[in-house]
Design a protein around this motif. Structure first.
Motif, short mmCIF file in Angstrom:
data_model
loop_
_atom_site.label_atom_id
_atom_site.label_comp_id
_atom_site.label_asym_id
_atom_site.label_seq_id
_atom_site.Cartn_x
_atom_site.Cartn_y
_atom_site.Cartn_z
N PHE A 299 0.81 -1.21 0.00
CA PHE A 299 0.00 0.00 0.00
C PHE A 299 0.85 1.27 0.00
CE2 PHE A 299 -3.46 -2.78 1.52
CZ PHE A 299 -4.42 -2.41 0.60
N ALA A 300 2.05 1.22 0.56
CA ALA A 300 2.90 2.39 0.62
C ALA A 300 3.50 2.73 -0.75
CB ALA A 300 4.02 2.18 1.63
N GLY A 301 3.75 1.74 -1.57
CA GLY A 301 4.36 1.96 -2.89
C GLY A 301 3.57 2.92 -3.76
N PRO A 302 2.30 2.65 -4.03
CA PRO A 302 1.52 3.57 -4.85
C PRO A 302 1.38 4.96 -4.23
CG PRO A 302 0.43 1.46 -4.75
CD PRO A 302 1.56 1.40 -3.78
N LEU A 303 1.28 5.03 -2.92
CA LEU A 303 1.18 6.34 -2.28
C LEU A 303 2.44 7.14 -2.48
CD1 LEU A 303 -0.67 5.54 1.06
CD2 LEU A 303 -1.55 6.74 -0.93
N LEU A 304 3.59 6.51 -2.35
CA LEU A 304 4.85 7.21 -2.58
C LEU A 304 5.02 7.58 -4.05
CD1 LEU A 304 7.27 5.24 -0.25
CD2 LEU A 304 6.35 7.53 0.07
N ALA A 305 4.52 6.76 -4.95
CA ALA A 305 4.61 7.08 -6.38
C ALA A 305 3.70 8.25 -6.75
CB ALA A 305 4.24 5.84 -7.20
N LEU A 306 2.60 8.39 -6.05
CA LEU A 306 1.65 9.46 -6.33
C LEU A 306 2.07 10.80 -5.73
CD1 LEU A 306 -1.15 9.92 -7.61
CD2 LEU A 306 -2.14 9.43 -5.39
N LEU A 307 2.89 10.76 -4.70
CA LEU A 307 3.27 11.96 -3.97
C LEU A 307 3.90 13.06 -4.84
CD1 LEU A 307 3.13 13.02 -1.09
CD2 LEU A 307 5.40 12.06 -0.72
N PRO A 308 4.86 12.78 -5.73
CA PRO A 308 5.42 13.87 -6.55
C PRO A 308 4.38 14.56 -7.43
CG PRO A 308 6.82 11.94 -6.66
CD PRO A 308 5.58 11.53 -5.94
N SER A 309 3.45 13.80 -7.98
CA SER A 309 2.40 14.40 -8.81
C SER A 309 1.52 15.33 -8.00
CB SER A 309 1.54 13.31 -9.45
OG SER A 309 2.31 12.48 -10.25
N VAL A 310 1.18 14.93 -6.80
CA VAL A 310 0.34 15.77 -5.94
C VAL A 310 1.08 17.04 -5.56
CG1 VAL A 310 -0.77 15.89 -3.67
CG2 VAL A 310 -1.01 13.84 -5.07
N ILE A 311 2.36 16.95 -5.26
CA ILE A 311 3.15 18.13 -4.90
C ILE A 311 3.24 19.09 -6.08
CG2 ILE A 311 5.47 18.91 -4.30
CD1 ILE A 311 5.69 16.39 -2.55
N VAL A 312 3.47 18.58 -7.28
CA VAL A 312 3.54 19.44 -8.47
C VAL A 312 2.19 20.10 -8.71
CG1 VAL A 312 3.78 19.42 -10.99
CG2 VAL A 312 5.46 18.24 -9.55
#
Length: 66
Positions: free
Chosen positions: A34-47
């Motif tokens: 579950f942590a993998g997809p959340l960490l992958a999504l984080l840069p997009s949300v920050i941008v």
């Protein structure tokens, strides 16, 4: 080694050290999955949060007719 106990669903559960270790490893694996997809999504949300005004302006100007 203790005797197996019965769970609420009627299943037997062994309380051996190997059974507890397997339960912990399974729990950790689920956390990693579950942590993998959340960490992958984080840069997009920050941008998106950083350029939110530009995104909204671009969508609004593109939606105007004329």
């Amino acid at each position: 080694m203790s005797a197996p106990t019965e769970t609420a669903l009627g299943l037997t559960e062994s309380r051996s050290a190997a059974g507890r270790a397997l339960k912990v490893l399974t729990y950790l694996l689920v956390l990693v999955v579950f942590a993998g997809p959340l960490l992958a999504l984080l840069p997009s949300v920050i941008v998106f949060l950083f350029f939110q005004r530009s995104f909204v302006h671009g969508l609004s100007s593109g939606a105007l007719k004329g």
